[in-house]
Write a protein that holds these residues in place. Structure first.
Motif, short mmCIF file in Angstrom:
data_model
loop_
_atom_site.label_atom_id
_atom_site.label_comp_id
_atom_site.label_asym_id
_atom_site.label_seq_id
_atom_site.Cartn_x
_atom_site.Cartn_y
_atom_site.Cartn_z
N VAL A 93 0.79 -0.98 -0.03
CA VAL A 93 0.02 -0.04 0.05
C VAL A 93 0.94 1.22 0.11
CG1 VAL A 93 -1.77 1.23 1.29
CG2 VAL A 93 -1.88 -1.15 0.94
N THR A 98 -3.31 -0.46 -4.52
CA THR A 98 -4.69 -0.41 -3.99
C THR A 98 -4.88 -1.79 -3.46
OG1 THR A 98 -5.95 -1.16 -5.83
CG2 THR A 98 -5.32 1.39 -5.55
N ASP A 100 -7.72 -3.21 -4.20
CA ASP A 100 -8.33 -3.88 -5.46
C ASP A 100 -7.16 -4.54 -5.89
OD1 ASP A 100 -10.91 -2.97 -4.74
OD2 ASP A 100 -10.90 -1.42 -6.25
#
Length: 134
Positions: A93, A98, A100
């Protein structure tokens, strides 16, 4: 300037470069904890991973940090190294992935590393992202 494999750099320069990258990827807090926990037994190990993993490999120009994080997540999942997965999920991160995209990395890993490995990775990711939510 980043040079492949630390060519022409002293061990101290490789260490300093590695510490800069290690702090950027893992966070100052994590590195400070690891440094504070260093013992006579682990001092050479900490020096080695800072110079080699972070100063040589993570500092190479061939891949950006996002791509390196994808490779690390995939490797950790494939080899069942859950003890480092949470740390590298946070690093991913920090490196711009992300949630996703991380989901897709774990799904992709299921195909090549197995459903149980992905199941464990999803459990760890769920815990990490629940903890880190503001």
């Amino acid at each position: 300037m980043t040079r492949p494999r630390g060519e022409g750099l002293s061990d101290q320069e490789r260490y300093d470069n590695g510490m800069t990258v290690r702090r950027a990827v893992l966070s100052d807090e994590h590195v400070d904890r690891a440094s504070a926990a260093t013992t006579e037994l682990t001092a050479d190990w900490q020096d080695f991973i800072t110079r080699v993993a972070w100063g040589d490999v993570w500092s190479r120009p061939g891949l950006d940090r996002r791509s390196r994080s994808i490779a690390v997540l995939s490797s950790l999942i494939a080899h069942g190294h859950q003890e480092e997965l949470a740390m590298h999920l946070r690093a991913a991160v920090r490196n711009g992935l992300t949630i996703d995209e991380i989901r897709e990395v774990i799904l992709q890993s299921a195909v090549y590393s197995g459903v149980p490995a992905a199941n464990t990775a999803f459990r760890i990711a769920s815990e990490v992202f629940a903890e880190d939510r503001p």
